[in-house]
Design a protein around this motif. Structure first.
Motif, PDB file in Angstrom:
ATOM      1  N   TYR A 282      23.670  27.312  34.196  1.00  0.00           N
ATOM      2  CA  TYR A 282      23.177  26.923  32.875  1.00  0.00           C
ATOM      3  C   TYR A 282      23.147  28.094  31.895  1.00  0.00           C
ATOM      4  CZ  TYR A 282      21.776  22.625  35.172  1.00  0.00           C
ATOM      5  OH  TYR A 282      21.791  21.456  35.860  1.00  0.00           O
ATOM      6  N   ASP A 283      23.221  29.297  32.389  1.00  0.00           N
ATOM      7  CA  ASP A 283      23.163  30.492  31.548  1.00  0.00           C
ATOM      8  C   ASP A 283      24.587  31.002  31.326  1.00  0.00           C
ATOM      9  OD1 ASP A 283      22.249  32.621  30.109  1.00  0.00           O
ATOM     10  OD2 ASP A 283      21.474  33.734  31.831  1.00  0.00           O
ATOM     11  N   TYR A 284      25.098  30.836  30.110  1.00  0.00           N
ATOM     12  CA  TYR A 284      26.484  31.165  29.795  1.00  0.00           C
ATOM     13  C   TYR A 284      26.852  32.627  30.090  1.00  0.00           C
ATOM     14  CZ  TYR A 284      30.753  31.738  27.087  1.00  0.00           C
ATOM     15  OH  TYR A 284      32.020  32.044  26.699  1.00  0.00           O
ATOM     16  N   PRO A 285      26.080  33.598  29.609  1.00  0.00           N
ATOM     17  CA  PRO A 285      26.463  34.999  29.895  1.00  0.00           C
ATOM     18  C   PRO A 285      26.463  35.325  31.386  1.00  0.00           C
ATOM     19  CG  PRO A 285      24.794  34.922  28.182  1.00  0.00           C
ATOM     20  CD  PRO A 285      24.936  33.540  28.712  1.00  0.00           C
ATOM     21  N   MET A 286      25.562  34.715  32.139  1.00  0.00           N
ATOM     22  CA  MET A 286      25.492  34.981  33.575  1.00  0.00           C
ATOM     23  C   MET A 286      26.732  34.430  34.286  1.00  0.00           C
ATOM     24  SD  MET A 286      23.398  36.481  35.653  1.00  0.00           S
ATOM     25  CE  MET A 286      21.785  36.368  34.938  1.00  0.00           C
ATOM     26  N   VAL A 287      27.158  33.237  33.898  1.00  0.00           N
ATOM     27  CA  VAL A 287      28.350  32.639  34.506  1.00  0.00           C
ATOM     28  C   VAL A 287      29.590  33.457  34.155  1.00  0.00           C
ATOM     29  CG1 VAL A 287      29.816  30.574  34.532  1.00  0.00           C
ATOM     30  CG2 VAL A 287      27.342  30.331  34.582  1.00  0.00           C
TER      31      VAL A 287
ATOM     32  N   TYR B 261      14.895  17.682  26.469  1.00  0.00           N
ATOM     33  CA  TYR B 261      15.641  18.936  26.525  1.00  0.00           C
ATOM     34  C   TYR B 261      17.134  18.629  26.607  1.00  0.00           C
ATOM     35  CZ  TYR B 261      11.044  20.610  27.945  1.00  0.00           C
ATOM     36  OH  TYR B 261       9.708  20.885  28.001  1.00  0.00           O
ATOM     37  N   LYS B 262      17.938  19.450  25.958  1.00  0.00           N
ATOM     38  CA  LYS B 262      19.393  19.338  26.053  1.00  0.00           C
ATOM     39  C   LYS B 262      19.904  20.594  26.738  1.00  0.00           C
ATOM     40  CE  LYS B 262      19.824  16.300  22.212  1.00  0.00           C
ATOM     41  NZ  LYS B 262      20.521  15.909  21.024  1.00  0.00           N
ATOM     42  N   LEU B 263      20.593  20.364  27.851  1.00  0.00           N
ATOM     43  CA  LEU B 263      21.112  21.476  28.652  1.00  0.00           C
ATOM     44  C   LEU B 263      22.630  21.416  28.712  1.00  0.00           C
ATOM     45  CD1 LEU B 263      18.662  21.238  31.674  1.00  0.00           C
ATOM     46  CD2 LEU B 263      18.544  22.846  29.778  1.00  0.00           C
ATOM     47  N   ASN B 264      23.228  22.557  28.750  1.00  0.00           N
ATOM     48  CA  ASN B 264      24.672  22.660  28.960  1.00  0.00           C
ATOM     49  C   ASN B 264      24.920  23.346  30.294  1.00  0.00           C
ATOM     50  OD1 ASN B 264      25.494  21.504  26.530  1.00  0.00           O
ATOM     51  ND2 ASN B 264      25.297  23.447  25.455  1.00  0.00           N
ATOM     52  N   LYS B 265      25.759  22.716  31.117  1.00  0.00           N
ATOM     53  CA  LYS B 265      26.124  23.304  32.397  1.00  0.00           C
ATOM     54  C   LYS B 265      27.547  23.840  32.261  1.00  0.00           C
ATOM     55  CE  LYS B 265      25.570  22.651  37.267  1.00  0.00           C
ATOM     56  NZ  LYS B 265      25.128  21.754  38.314  1.00  0.00           N
ATOM     57  N   TYR B 266      27.695  25.164  32.438  1.00  0.00           N
ATOM     58  CA  TYR B 266      28.974  25.834  32.257  1.00  0.00           C
ATOM     59  C   TYR B 266      29.672  26.003  33.594  1.00  0.00           C
ATOM     60  CZ  TYR B 266      26.820  26.843  27.802  1.00  0.00           C
ATOM     61  OH  TYR B 266      26.200  26.718  26.600  1.00  0.00           O
ATOM     62  N   GLU B 267      30.991  25.947  33.552  1.00  0.00           N
ATOM     63  CA  GLU B 267      31.772  26.088  34.785  1.00  0.00           C
ATOM     64  C   GLU B 267      32.961  27.005  34.543  1.00  0.00           C
ATOM     65  OE1 GLU B 267      34.526  23.393  37.747  1.00  0.00           O
ATOM     66  OE2 GLU B 267      32.946  22.405  36.607  1.00  0.00           O
ATOM     67  N   ARG B 268      33.170  27.904  35.482  1.00  0.00           N
ATOM     68  CA  ARG B 268      34.314  28.811  35.469  1.00  0.00           C
ATOM     69  C   ARG B 268      34.966  28.752  36.848  1.00  0.00           C
ATOM     70  NH1 ARG B 268      33.073  28.141  31.205  1.00  0.00           N
ATOM     71  NH2 ARG B 268      32.504  29.551  29.528  1.00  0.00           N
ATOM     72  N   ASN B 269      36.273  28.954  36.876  1.00  0.00           N
ATOM     73  CA  ASN B 269      37.025  28.918  38.126  1.00  0.00           C
ATOM     74  C   ASN B 269      37.919  30.140  38.233  1.00  0.00           C
ATOM     75  OD1 ASN B 269      36.569  26.189  39.477  1.00  0.00           O
ATOM     76  ND2 ASN B 269      36.900  25.633  37.344  1.00  0.00           N
ATOM     77  N   VAL B 270      38.031  30.652  39.447  1.00  0.00           N
ATOM     78  CA  VAL B 270      38.954  31.741  39.761  1.00  0.00           C
ATOM     79  C   VAL B 270      39.810  31.248  40.921  1.00  0.00           C
ATOM     80  CG1 VAL B 270      39.176  34.131  40.530  1.00  0.00           C
ATOM     81  CG2 VAL B 270      37.270  33.481  39.059  1.00  0.00           C
ATOM     82  N   GLN B 271      41.129  31.227  40.716  1.00  0.00           N
ATOM     83  CA  GLN B 271      42.035  30.768  41.764  1.00  0.00           C
ATOM     84  C   GLN B 271      42.647  31.973  42.458  1.00  0.00           C
ATOM     85  OE1 GLN B 271      45.197  28.253  40.445  1.00  0.00           O
ATOM     86  NE2 GLN B 271      45.862  27.776  42.503  1.00  0.00           N
TER      87      GLN B 271
END
Length: 183
Positions: A59-64, A109-119
């Motif tokens: 949920y924390d963009y900079p952390m992801v 509350y409005k939450l954004n769940k961020y996702e990143r991928n490394v292949q």
């Protein structure tokens, strides 16, 4: 200086004499290695993983973002080939908190769940557990990681559909499709 040249000449002459009765493939001026042909057959084949996705969510963009960077650098430092890295659009979630024993909304509350991928590709089976353990041990709070084989379905999730283009296509089809003129 003279002694160094004498020693070097002596080594090269010795290697040439040695080459007459024991074939040496590459005679270098500095060193020489003799590797018998049967050695390449005795080496064990280490199995490798084809393509793996390291899926990072939080949920924390900079952390992801920083953890994705860490995983990418860790893989490269361990000699693992990183083929691709990408971000998916955030999932928007609305969370409602109700008052006790009622259906009245106390807060929303409005939450954004961020996702990143490394292949990563061609990961040796001897290196993979160490890589996975390093990721697990350095996982920051509030971030989750899932490692799974790559599938073509994940490619489709990467792209955001163009709503306006889809609307125009549906309007075109409702009008009878594109007109084709032969000239």
């Amino acid at each position: 200086m003279f002694e160094y040249q004498v020693r070097r000449m002596f080594r090269l002459n010795a290697l040439k004499r040695l080459n007459k009765w024991m074939p040496v493939k590459n005679i270098s001026k500095r060193f020489c290695t003799y590797e018998p042909e049967y050695l390449k057959y005795t080496k064990s084949e280490i199995p490798t993983y084809d393509a793996l996705n390291v899926q990072i969510k939080g949920y924390d963009y900079p952390m992801v973002e920083s953890f994705q960077s860490f995983v990418h650098k860790l893989a490269e430092s361990m000699g693992i080939e990183v083929e691709d890295s990408w971000a998916l659009p955030p999932q928007s979630l609305a969370v409602k908190k109700f008052k006790h024993l009622t259906t009245v909304v106390d807060s929303e509350y409005k939450l954004n769940k961020y996702e990143r991928n490394v292949q990563i590709v061609d990961v040796p089976a001897t290196v993979a557990p160490i890589f996975f353990y390093a990721i697990q041990e350095s996982l920051p709070e509030g971030v989750s990681v899932r490692i799974h084989p790559h599938e073509d379905e994940y490619e489709e999730l990467r792209y955001i559909p163009d709503v306006q283009l889809l609307e125009l296509k549906s309007q075109l089809e409702s009008l009878g499709g594109p007109s084709k003129k032969k000239g």
